[in-house]
Design a protein around this motif. Structure first.
Motif, PDB file in Angstrom:
ATOM      1  N   GLY A 177       0.820  -1.206   0.000  1.00 40.76           N
ATOM      2  CA  GLY A 177       0.000   0.000   0.000  1.00 40.76           C
ATOM      3  C   GLY A 177       0.851   1.251   0.000  1.00 40.76           C
ATOM      4  N   TYR A 178       1.964   1.196   0.721  1.00 43.20           N
ATOM      5  CA  TYR A 178       2.904   2.329   0.742  1.00 43.20           C
ATOM      6  C   TYR A 178       3.451   2.588  -0.662  1.00 43.20           C
ATOM      7  N   GLY A 179       3.823   1.514  -1.355  1.00 46.60           N
ATOM      8  CA  GLY A 179       4.337   1.657  -2.705  1.00 46.60           C
ATOM      9  C   GLY A 179       3.292   2.162  -3.678  1.00 46.60           C
ATOM     10  N   GLU A 180       2.063   1.654  -3.547  1.00 49.88           N
ATOM     11  CA  GLU A 180       0.983   2.060  -4.448  1.00 49.88           C
ATOM     12  C   GLU A 180       0.708   3.557  -4.324  1.00 49.88           C
ATOM     13  N   ALA A 181       0.602   4.026  -3.081  1.00 43.20           N
ATOM     14  CA  ALA A 181       0.352   5.455  -2.861  1.00 43.20           C
ATOM     15  C   ALA A 181       1.544   6.285  -3.305  1.00 43.20           C
ATOM     16  N   GLY A 182       2.767   5.785  -3.041  1.00 46.72           N
ATOM     17  CA  GLY A 182       3.960   6.516  -3.444  1.00 46.72           C
ATOM     18  C   GLY A 182       4.073   6.639  -4.947  1.00 46.72           C
ATOM     19  N   LEU A 183       3.701   5.581  -5.678  1.00 51.84           N
ATOM     20  CA  LEU A 183       3.761   5.620  -7.134  1.00 51.84           C
ATOM     21  C   LEU A 183       2.827   6.696  -7.688  1.00 51.84           C
ATOM     22  N   LYS A 184       1.638   6.788  -7.115  1.00 48.00           N
ATOM     23  CA  LYS A 184       0.702   7.821  -7.570  1.00 48.00           C
ATOM     24  C   LYS A 184       1.273   9.219  -7.318  1.00 48.00           C
TER      25      LYS A 184
END
Length: 423
Positions: A177-184
């Motif tokens: 989830g951290y990566g998903e939000a960071g990618l956005k």
């Protein structure tokens, strides 16, 4: 003791505090929830020690009107369900006075409703997900934060890359989830610079080798790399970049500064660059004193996470100040009002807080307060030597309407960084 003057000043005003608030028999109980075991333990234990340093200092001069501070510590193991269970325990059963915690965005997000529903103060000192302070309107929220949210960190990194004259950015991002939000956030920051990622590759947290993924990114023709993940996996990224002999600049969020990144990479993080709110600085008395006091409790080298430790330390003192500002009203409503309307300045380790929070803004860190750090000789350091000399100049918090609107504002790049971009 460097903060004794601060405490003494508040005590001098204690005559105005109602007698019912001066119950020296009861300690001030602080709920502390951090990952003390597992992959995030380096930042969690550093945060715990940072809190302990502050509590020891405060208790040595009498605590809050004779009431000693007491830490009620829980290990969330970087697991959302465990973090949720501890949040319920501390708020509903232990009924602590206020809470400090969380290093992992996913853990924090699952537990937020517990604090908000029970109107119990939570100061997030490590987790950086943009959504943490955006879930509830600040005017109603009991959630505060002293770490730099991801929307600021991603914009900062993109600005640093652009000012260096680079434009083909490869993104290596975990699938959490951290990566998903960071990618956005990264894609949005690149879009504001009128750029698209040269390549995007995803991987699972826990991976031990990324050589194949690194070869793929290298073949894309990218001229820079942002690895977005937590400490151990940042170390894997650095090790794999060295293994494939890809010599483009490596950037990352604050997780790249964790001791786990250094250890897992076998030192291959050397020269990589990351977002920082604070760095070791011998020219700043409060910074060096904090590190000496930290070393009395833990001899680790390098420190698991200086940012986690310093941000948590400052948070304990910000809460102490709020307790005096509340004139003895230690209810969550009273502390919330006091946090949002501070009576004066607090000279902390991370920065000098003139007004860390307001009714419209529960994030203590603004874009102009960030530094570009690097690994140098097995320790964190300023990427630009001139920044180290300028760090004593107060970077006052910029007022933003909200985390969402603040995210679209570009980060100012120092003259030193601009000069470096021309080299």
């Amino acid at each position: 003791m460097r903060n004794s003057a601060l405490i003494a000043a508040f005590i001098a005003a204690a005559i105005a505090v109602p007698s019912w608030a001066q119950d020296s028999a009861k300690p001030i109980r602080i709920g502390l929830i951090f990952p003390l075991t597992g992959g995030s333990a380096d930042m969690g234990n550093s945060a715990r020690i940072g809190a302990q340093v502050a509590v020891d200092e405060i208790n040595q001069v009498g605590g809050y009107l004779g009431r000693k501070f007491e830490l009620v510590i829980r290990d969330d193991k970087a697991d959302p369900d465990t973090g949720l269970a501890h949040a319920k325990e501390l708020v509903e059963k232990e009924k602590v006075n206020f809470n400090i915690g969380f290093c992992n965005t996913g853990v924090a997000m699952k537990a937020l409703d517990v604090f908000q529903t029970n109107k119990s103060i939570l100061v997030v000192t490590c987790a950086t997900g943009t959504a943490i302070t955006a879930k509830y309107p600040a005017a109603d929220s009991y959630i505060f934060r002293t770490s730099a949210r991801d929307s600021l960190q991603t914009q900062f990194l993109v600005d640093q890359i652009v000012n260096r004259g680079l434009s083909k950015v490869a993104l290596l991002v975990d699938t959490s989830g951290y990566g998903e939000a960071g990618l956005k956030d990264l894609e949005a920051a690149l879009a504001r610079a009128k750029l698209k990622p040269q390549a995007v590759v995803r991987f699972k947290v826990g991976v031990k080798n990324l050589d194949e993924e690194m070869q793929q990114l290298k073949a894309s023709g990218a001229d820079s790399l942002i690895g977005w993940t937590v400490g151990p996996e940042e170390g894997v990224i650095s090790a794999s970049r060295a293994a494939v002999n890809w010599k483009v600049p490596q950037y990352g969020p604050w997780g790249l500064s964790h001791a786990s990144a250094f250890t897992v990479s076998g030192g291959k993080v050397e020269g990589s660059m990351m977002v920082q709110t604070v760095l070791p600085n011998i020219f700043m008395e409060r910074n060096s004193t904090f590190l000496r006091n930290y070393a009395k409790i833990s001899k680790e080298a390098p420190i698991g996470s200086m940012m986690s430790a310093a941000q948590t330390y400052d948070s304990v003192y910000l809460m102490l100040r709020a307790m005096f500002d509340s004139k003895g009203d230690l209810s969550s409503a009273g502390l919330k009002k006091a946090l949002e309307n501070p009576s004066g300045t607090y000279r902390g380790v991370v920065t000098t807080y003139e007004r860390a929070f307001s009714p419209a803004d529960h994030d203590a860190i603004s874009a102009n307060m960030l530094w570009l750090g690097t690994w140098k000789n097995s320790e964190r350091a300023y990427a630009f030597k001139d920044d180290e000399r300028k760090a004593s100049i107060i970077r006052r918090k910029e007022v933003a309407a909200s985390p969402a609107t603040a995210a679209v504002m570009p980060v100012a790049v120092t003259g030193t960084a601009a000069a470096a971009a021309k080299k």
